[in-house]
Motif scaffolding. Structure first.
Motif, PDB file in Angstrom:
ATOM      1  N   TRP A  19      47.427 -38.269  -1.447  1.00 16.81           N
ATOM      2  CA  TRP A  19      46.486 -38.937  -2.336  1.00 16.81           C
ATOM      3  C   TRP A  19      45.501 -37.888  -2.841  1.00 16.81           C
ATOM      4  CZ3 TRP A  19      43.281 -43.909  -0.772  1.00 16.81           C
ATOM      5  CH2 TRP A  19      42.533 -44.334  -1.872  1.00 16.81           C
ATOM      6  N   PRO A  20      45.705 -37.399  -4.058  1.00 12.00           N
ATOM      7  CA  PRO A  20      44.838 -36.340  -4.565  1.00 12.00           C
ATOM      8  C   PRO A  20      43.404 -36.823  -4.811  1.00 12.00           C
ATOM      9  CG  PRO A  20      46.583 -36.873  -6.140  1.00 12.00           C
ATOM     10  CD  PRO A  20      46.759 -37.790  -4.993  1.00 12.00           C
ATOM     11  N   VAL A  22      40.553 -36.692  -7.383  1.00 14.94           N
ATOM     12  CA  VAL A  22      40.499 -36.393  -8.817  1.00 14.94           C
ATOM     13  C   VAL A  22      39.067 -36.517  -9.317  1.00 14.94           C
ATOM     14  CG1 VAL A  22      41.370 -37.023 -11.100  1.00 14.94           C
ATOM     15  CG2 VAL A  22      42.830 -37.299  -9.106  1.00 14.94           C
ATOM     16  N   GLY A  23      38.664 -35.562 -10.129  1.00 15.96           N
ATOM     17  CA  GLY A  23      37.332 -35.613 -10.738  1.00 15.96           C
ATOM     18  C   GLY A  23      36.289 -35.112  -9.763  1.00 15.96           C
ATOM     19  N   CYS A  67      47.254 -42.893 -11.683  1.00 12.05           N
ATOM     20  CA  CYS A  67      46.317 -41.933 -12.275  1.00 12.05           C
ATOM     21  C   CYS A  67      46.846 -41.509 -13.633  1.00 12.05           C
ATOM     22  CB  CYS A  67      46.142 -40.713 -11.380  1.00 12.05           C
ATOM     23  SG  CYS A  67      45.030 -39.486 -12.111  1.00 12.05           S
ATOM     24  N   TRP A  71      50.534 -39.468 -11.665  1.00 13.72           N
ATOM     25  CA  TRP A  71      50.993 -39.828 -10.318  1.00 13.72           C
ATOM     26  C   TRP A  71      50.571 -41.264 -10.011  1.00 13.72           C
ATOM     27  CZ3 TRP A  71      46.944 -41.238  -7.191  1.00 13.72           C
ATOM     28  CH2 TRP A  71      45.700 -40.634  -7.411  1.00 13.72           C
ATOM     29  N   HIS A 109      28.280 -39.927 -13.830  1.00 13.91           N
ATOM     30  CA  HIS A 109      29.577 -40.397 -14.290  1.00 13.91           C
ATOM     31  C   HIS A 109      29.539 -41.913 -14.505  1.00 13.91           C
ATOM     32  CE1 HIS A 109      33.914 -39.530 -14.631  1.00 13.91           C
ATOM     33  NE2 HIS A 109      34.036 -40.805 -14.304  1.00 13.91           N
ATOM     34  N   ASP A 137      34.387 -37.820  -0.690  1.00 10.78           N
ATOM     35  CA  ASP A 137      35.181 -37.347  -1.833  1.00 10.78           C
ATOM     36  C   ASP A 137      36.003 -38.465  -2.472  1.00 10.78           C
ATOM     37  OD1 ASP A 137      36.852 -37.460   0.356  1.00 10.78           O
ATOM     38  OD2 ASP A 137      37.609 -35.417   0.170  1.00 10.78           O
ATOM     39  N   ARG A 138      36.248 -39.530  -1.746  1.00 12.76           N
ATOM     40  CA  ARG A 138      36.996 -40.689  -2.249  1.00 12.76           C
ATOM     41  C   ARG A 138      36.104 -41.767  -2.829  1.00 12.76           C
ATOM     42  NH1 ARG A 138      41.185 -39.887  -2.728  1.00 12.76           N
ATOM     43  NH2 ARG A 138      42.654 -38.981  -1.305  1.00 12.76           N
ATOM     44  N   PHE A 151      43.435 -45.122 -12.995  1.00 17.67           N
ATOM     45  CA  PHE A 151      42.449 -45.069 -11.908  1.00 17.67           C
ATOM     46  C   PHE A 151      41.090 -44.522 -12.368  1.00 17.67           C
ATOM     47  CE2 PHE A 151      41.883 -43.863  -7.160  1.00 17.67           C
ATOM     48  CZ  PHE A 151      41.581 -45.165  -6.821  1.00 17.67           C
ATOM     49  N   TYR A 152      41.013 -44.003 -13.591  1.00 19.27           N
ATOM     50  CA  TYR A 152      39.692 -43.518 -14.019  1.00 19.27           C
ATOM     51  C   TYR A 152      38.721 -44.665 -14.275  1.00 19.27           C
ATOM     52  CZ  TYR A 152      41.499 -43.762 -18.944  1.00 19.27           C
ATOM     53  OH  TYR A 152      42.057 -44.122 -20.132  1.00 19.27           O
ATOM     54  N   SER A 154      38.265 -46.793 -11.972  1.00 15.07           N
ATOM     55  CA  SER A 154      37.811 -47.116 -10.616  1.00 15.07           C
ATOM     56  C   SER A 154      36.730 -46.130 -10.188  1.00 15.07           C
ATOM     57  CB  SER A 154      38.994 -47.081  -9.643  1.00 15.07           C
ATOM     58  OG  SER A 154      39.897 -48.126  -9.937  1.00 15.07           O
ATOM     59  N   TRP A 157      31.360 -43.934  -6.010  1.00 11.77           N
ATOM     60  CA  TRP A 157      29.899 -43.938  -5.763  1.00 11.77           C
ATOM     61  C   TRP A 157      29.147 -44.912  -6.654  1.00 11.77           C
ATOM     62  CZ3 TRP A 157      31.761 -38.897  -7.505  1.00 11.77           C
ATOM     63  CH2 TRP A 157      32.457 -38.242  -6.491  1.00 11.77           C
ATOM     64  N   TRP A 172      34.407 -40.033 -19.466  1.00 12.69           N
ATOM     65  CA  TRP A 172      35.619 -39.446 -20.024  1.00 12.69           C
ATOM     66  C   TRP A 172      36.061 -40.129 -21.307  1.00 12.69           C
ATOM     67  CZ3 TRP A 172      37.758 -38.752 -14.521  1.00 12.69           C
ATOM     68  CH2 TRP A 172      37.540 -37.434 -14.109  1.00 12.69           C
TER      69      TRP A 172
HETATM   70  N1  LIG Z   1      32.081 -41.040 -10.166  1.00 14.52           N
HETATM   71  C1  LIG Z   1      33.361 -40.724 -10.483  1.00 14.52           C
HETATM   72  N2  LIG Z   1      34.305 -41.675 -10.369  1.00 14.52           N
HETATM   73  C2  LIG Z   1      35.602 -41.371 -10.668  1.00 14.52           C
HETATM   74  C3  LIG Z   1      35.977 -40.078 -11.108  1.00 14.52           C
HETATM   75  C4  LIG Z   1      34.935 -39.109 -11.225  1.00 14.52           C
HETATM   76  O1  LIG Z   1      35.175 -37.948 -11.594  1.00 14.52           O
HETATM   77  N3  LIG Z   1      33.651 -39.473 -10.893  1.00 14.52           N
HETATM   78  N4  LIG Z   1      37.291 -39.819 -11.408  1.00 14.52           N
HETATM   79  C5  LIG Z   1      38.180 -40.969 -11.706  1.00 14.52           C
HETATM   80  C6  LIG Z   1      39.608 -40.626 -11.709  1.00 14.52           C
HETATM   81  S1  LIG Z   1      40.275 -39.900 -13.102  1.00 14.52           S
HETATM   82  C7  LIG Z   1      40.441 -40.990 -10.696  1.00 14.52           C
HETATM   83  S2  LIG Z   1      42.124 -40.714 -10.778  1.00 14.52           S
HETATM   84  C8  LIG Z   1      39.896 -41.558  -9.468  1.00 14.52           C
HETATM   85  C9  LIG Z   1      40.247 -40.640  -8.339  1.00 14.52           C
HETATM   86  O2  LIG Z   1      39.890 -41.187  -7.126  1.00 14.52           O
HETATM   87  P1  LIG Z   1      40.306 -40.367  -5.818  1.00 14.52           P
HETATM   88  O3  LIG Z   1      39.610 -39.031  -5.919  1.00 14.52           O
HETATM   89  O4  LIG Z   1      39.882 -41.216  -4.687  1.00 14.52           O
HETATM   90  O5  LIG Z   1      41.814 -40.200  -5.907  1.00 14.52           O
HETATM   91  O6  LIG Z   1      38.492 -41.718  -9.485  1.00 14.52           O
HETATM   92  C10 LIG Z   1      37.945 -42.090 -10.723  1.00 14.52           C
HETATM   93  N5  LIG Z   1      36.532 -42.351 -10.534  1.00 14.52           N
END
Ligand SMILES: Nc1nc2c(c(=O)[nH]1)N[C@H]1C(S)=C(S)[C@@H](COP(=O)(O)O)O[C@H]1N2
Ligand SMILES: [Mo]
Length: 346
Positions: A19-20, A22-23, A67, A71, A109, A137-138, A151-152, A154, A157, A172
């Motif tokens: 589970w990468p 991301v962001g 995502c 993926w 964000h 980080d999640r 997933f962006y 979602s 924080w 974004w």
């Molecule tokens: N605050 C915040 N939420 C964010 C992001 C971010 O950069 N900042 N990235 C988004 C993106 S593109 C994805 S794919 C998921 C990644 O969640 P993960 O890091 O738990 O996989 O969070 C989303 N929510």
């Protein structure tokens, strides 16, 4: 449902233990207690302490994650409660049409959804994933989970919900061309951005794109051998069947770029962001991908992906880190493993 039918178009399934991140990787630091507030078109603007939120009855949400960088993961188990509960408690006013979710993060964000969509999709507020509290980080201590959207949507924080009569584009969506609707079944990844064609033509003619921001550039079937594209932003660019032999993409952002059938012999892709990049049919002999980020990248068709592009070509001089292979889907990894073992292949 078979895995193929359950996977939106042009997504690759990650093994369940991967589970990468991301962001952004961490919330804004600071010692003030975590609160979530709701403001705007509501009858009762309010603030909840984390403890208030945690104290409410929790339930499970099992959902698939998709995502935008291609993926997917099936059946991720979140623990928390429906966002609708917070909206009900605040009392949404009739003029409320959009929700802007704001993160407690350094760049503030954000992302947004129409109120109706958030409710229909059962947007969820989560504290835990797969049986553990969300790590920072999640999105820990608290994040949004929006089933049925890339997933962006979602937000990690969760800090503020602004209830609005007009949409406010997210981070974004507003600056990087991410599609505001984000439906993975319709492949709503990016909006088409209009680029200044003369400027692009000049840059392409000089073979120098270094450091340029050219999201969505289309340069199919061109002769761009020796191109200097170091540190260029070429997210979602299209280089189908383009000659990029000896090109330098070190440090560039090629996430989701279409490099199908491209000639990349001897190209430098060191440290590039290649998440979701499609290299099927490309010639990667002698190419250097060390240190490149490869989540969701593809080199060979996934099962059921039959648009005519076959496997990428590689040789002993093609360099891909072992560590990065772990970021690939099973099918992609098996393809790379199968061609290992030659001297110098690593
Ligand atoms: N605050 C915040 N939420 C964010 C992001 C971010 O950069 N900042 N990235 C988004 C993106 S593109 C994805 S794919 C998921 C990644 O969640 P993960 O890091 O738990 O996989 O969070 C989303 N929510
Ligand atoms: Mo993402």
């Amino acid at each position: 449902m078979s895995d193929n039918r359950r996977l939106p178009p042009n997504q690759a399934l990650l093994p369940s233990d991967r589970w990468p991140i991301v962001g952004e990787r961490a919330p804004r630091s600071g010692s003030d207690p975590w609160r979530v507030e709701i403001i705007g078109c509501v009858r009762h603007p309010r603030t909840w302490d984390l403890a208030d939120l945690r104290a409410r009855p929790c339930r499970e949400l099992v959902t698939d994650i998709h995502c935008v960088t291609r993926w997917s993961k099936f059946d991720v188990r979140f623990f928390g409660f429906p966002l609708a509960e917070l909206l009900d408690e605040a009392g949404i006013l009739p003029e409320a049409r959009y929700l802007s979710f704001e993160a407690r993060s350094d760049r503030d964000h954000s992302t947004s959804l129409p109120v109706g969509t958030a409710l229909e999709l059962n947007a969820f507020v989560a504290f835990e994933a797969d049986g553990k509290p969300l790590s920072p980080d999640r999105g820990g201590p608290i994040r949004l989970v929006v089933p049925g959207r890339y997933f962006y949507k979602s937000l990690k924080w969760l800090h503020r919900i602004a209830v609005l009569d007009e949409d406010r584009l997210g981070y974004w969506e507003g600056r990087s061309g991410y599609h505001n609707n984000a439906d993975p079944w319709r492949e709503e990844r990016y909006i088409i951005v209009s680029t200044d064609h003369n400027k692009v033509r000049r840059m392409v003619a000089s073979r120098n794109l270094s450091g340029q921001d050219l999201l969505g550039l289309v340069a199919d079937r061109m002769d761009l051998g020796g191109l200097d594209a170091r540190d260029a932003v070429l997210r979602n660019a299209s280089f189908i069947a383009t000659d990029l032999s000896g090109a330098d993409f070190a440090g560039a952002n090629l996430s989701n770029a279409r490099l199908l059938g491209a000639r990349l012999t001897g190209a430098r892709l060191r440290g590039a962001d290649l998440e979701g990049a499609d290299f099927r049919g490309a010639d990667l002999r002698g190419a250097d991908l060390t240190g490149a980020s490869l989540f969701g990248a593809s080199f060979v068709p996934e099962p059921g992906q039959d648009d005519g592009w076959g496997a990428a070509r590689m040789d002993d001089a093609t360099r891909i880190d072992d560590g990065q292979r772990a970021a690939l889907s099973d099918v992609q990894r098996a393809f790379l493993e199968a061609r290992r073992g030659g001297p110098g292949d690593q």
